[in-house]
Design a protein around this motif. Structure first.
Motif, PDB file in Angstrom:
ATOM      1  N   ASP A  94       0.855  -1.174   0.000  1.00 51.68           N
ATOM      2  CA  ASP A  94       0.000   0.000   0.000  1.00 51.68           C
ATOM      3  C   ASP A  94       0.901   1.237   0.000  1.00 51.68           C
ATOM      4  O   ASP A  94       2.097   1.146   0.343  1.00 51.68           O
ATOM      5  CB  ASP A  94      -0.924   0.003   1.219  1.00 51.68           C
ATOM      6  CG  ASP A  94      -2.224   0.757   0.975  1.00 51.68           C
ATOM      7  OD1 ASP A  94      -2.273   1.606   0.064  1.00 51.68           O
ATOM      8  OD2 ASP A  94      -3.203   0.506   1.716  1.00 51.68           O
ATOM      9  N   VAL A 148       0.701   6.220   2.766  1.00 53.48           N
ATOM     10  CA  VAL A 148       0.093   5.705   3.994  1.00 53.48           C
ATOM     11  C   VAL A 148      -0.165   6.798   5.021  1.00 53.48           C
ATOM     12  O   VAL A 148      -1.296   6.998   5.458  1.00 53.48           O
ATOM     13  CB  VAL A 148       0.951   4.560   4.571  1.00 53.48           C
ATOM     14  CG1 VAL A 148       0.450   4.152   5.956  1.00 53.48           C
ATOM     15  CG2 VAL A 148       0.864   3.359   3.638  1.00 53.48           C
ATOM     16  N   ASN A 206      -3.932   5.474   5.166  1.00 50.15           N
ATOM     17  CA  ASN A 206      -4.136   4.103   4.705  1.00 50.15           C
ATOM     18  C   ASN A 206      -3.594   3.027   5.637  1.00 50.15           C
ATOM     19  O   ASN A 206      -3.664   1.840   5.311  1.00 50.15           O
ATOM     20  CB  ASN A 206      -3.503   3.917   3.319  1.00 50.15           C
ATOM     21  CG  ASN A 206      -4.290   4.614   2.232  1.00 50.15           C
ATOM     22  OD1 ASN A 206      -5.466   4.928   2.403  1.00 50.15           O
ATOM     23  ND2 ASN A 206      -3.641   4.871   1.108  1.00 50.15           N
ATOM     24  N   VAL A 209      -3.849  -1.252   5.649  1.00 50.94           N
ATOM     25  CA  VAL A 209      -2.696  -2.162   5.755  1.00 50.94           C
ATOM     26  C   VAL A 209      -2.941  -3.206   6.839  1.00 50.94           C
ATOM     27  O   VAL A 209      -2.768  -4.414   6.628  1.00 50.94           O
ATOM     28  CB  VAL A 209      -1.411  -1.350   6.045  1.00 50.94           C
ATOM     29  CG1 VAL A 209      -0.253  -2.267   6.406  1.00 50.94           C
ATOM     30  CG2 VAL A 209      -1.051  -0.474   4.864  1.00 50.94           C
ATOM     31  N   VAL A 253       1.791  -7.355   4.885  1.00 50.90           N
ATOM     32  CA  VAL A 253       1.459  -6.177   4.101  1.00 50.90           C
ATOM     33  C   VAL A 253       2.419  -5.058   4.507  1.00 50.90           C
ATOM     34  O   VAL A 253       2.740  -4.909   5.689  1.00 50.90           O
ATOM     35  CB  VAL A 253       0.002  -5.729   4.353  1.00 50.90           C
ATOM     36  CG1 VAL A 253      -0.397  -4.627   3.382  1.00 50.90           C
ATOM     37  CG2 VAL A 253      -0.960  -6.916   4.247  1.00 50.90           C
ATOM     38  N   GLY A 275       3.093  -0.775   4.067  1.00 50.23           N
ATOM     39  CA  GLY A 275       2.551   0.504   3.655  1.00 50.23           C
ATOM     40  C   GLY A 275       3.666   1.527   3.622  1.00 50.23           C
ATOM     41  O   GLY A 275       4.417   1.678   4.591  1.00 50.23           O
ATOM     42  N   THR A 290       4.734  -2.075   8.509  1.00 52.34           N
ATOM     43  CA  THR A 290       4.516  -3.479   8.193  1.00 52.34           C
ATOM     44  C   THR A 290       3.446  -4.060   9.110  1.00 52.34           C
ATOM     45  O   THR A 290       3.398  -3.740  10.300  1.00 52.34           O
ATOM     46  CB  THR A 290       5.797  -4.311   8.335  1.00 52.34           C
ATOM     47  OG1 THR A 290       6.150  -4.427   9.720  1.00 52.34           O
ATOM     48  CG2 THR A 290       6.945  -3.681   7.566  1.00 52.34           C
TER      49      THR A 290
END
Length: 238
Positions: free
Chosen positions: A171, A174, A179, A183, A195, A197, A221
């Motif tokens: 992503d 962030v 966001n 994540v 994931v 970001g 993370t």
């Protein structure tokens, strides 16, 4: 050579993040490199407004020829578009559009990267780089996990096969777009085990030595850990 995942954003001096990609391309070329810049817009004319910005920014960082490959709804990426490139730069915009237009040449991109051609993905170009691509969406199971504006025209968070350059779901924007919730929620829901970001003006560099963060921001993370999610922050080192 490395894969450079850029979280978006523009700055007067991008030496610490985008410049790292150009330097690797220069090392491969043994001089000013040829950079293939892959852009997508709904209509061909819509993308032209950004061409000079990309050329100027990459030239400031040491690029030689900056070859713009403008994709649109009727034009997919072809293997020949990348011929002779010392570096591949996939730009930003609507991620589902980039995904549809770039994936037909995924095998070619993987082959070039495996041969030592560095890859940079800016925003959308970073989101489609993984084994699994994040296309957008702002809700999971009908529950909001980020702002609607981050959905990129999608309601539910949507994942699909990506370019296969890294084993991460990525992503971007962030801190700037809020966001981080998306994540964490992607990992928490089981859609992906790990994931990352990436903030704007920041790159996550995936290379032979592992992961490195460069630029002005952080990489976030989220990793599934049983029935919990472990969240960590990787700060830029350069």
């Amino acid at each position: 050579m490395s894969i450079h995942l850029l979280g978006g954003g523009w700055a007067d001096d991008e030496t610490a993040w985008t410049g790292r990609f150009v330097q690797e391309a220069r090392e491969r070329a043994g001089g000013p490199p040829t950079i293939a810049v892959v852009l997508w817009a709904e209509a061909e004319a819509d993308g032209a407004q950004w061409h000079d910005d990309y050329r100027q920014d990459l030239a400031k960082l040491g690029a030689g020829e900056v070859r713009i490959v403008q994709l649109h709804a009727g034009r997919m990426l072809e293997p020949t578009d990348l011929g002779g490139a010392d570096g591949i730069f996939v730009g930003g915009g609507l991620t589902p559009g980039y995904h549809a237009a770039v994936m037909p040449a995924a095998d070619t991109i993987r082959g070039l990267v495996a041969s030592g051609v560095p890859y940079a993905g800016f925003s959308a170009g970073a989101m489609i780089a993984g084994d699994v691509a994040l296309l957008g969406g702002w809700r999971i199971g009908g529950v909001a996990v980020t702002q609607r504006a981050s959905g990129e025209g999608l309601d539910e968070v949507t994942l699909d096969a990506g370019l296969g350059l890294v084993d991460l779901v990525v992503d971007v924007h962030v801190a700037q777009y809020g966001n981080l919730g998306r994540v964490v929620a992607i990992a928490s829901s089981g859609l992906a085990e790990r994931v990352v970001g990436i903030d704007e003006d920041t790159s996550l560099i995936v290379g032979p030595g592992g992961l490195e963060v460069a630029g002005l921001g952080n990489v976030w993370t989220a990793t599934q850990d049983g029935d919990r999610v472990s969240v960590a922050v990787l700060a830029a080192t350069a």
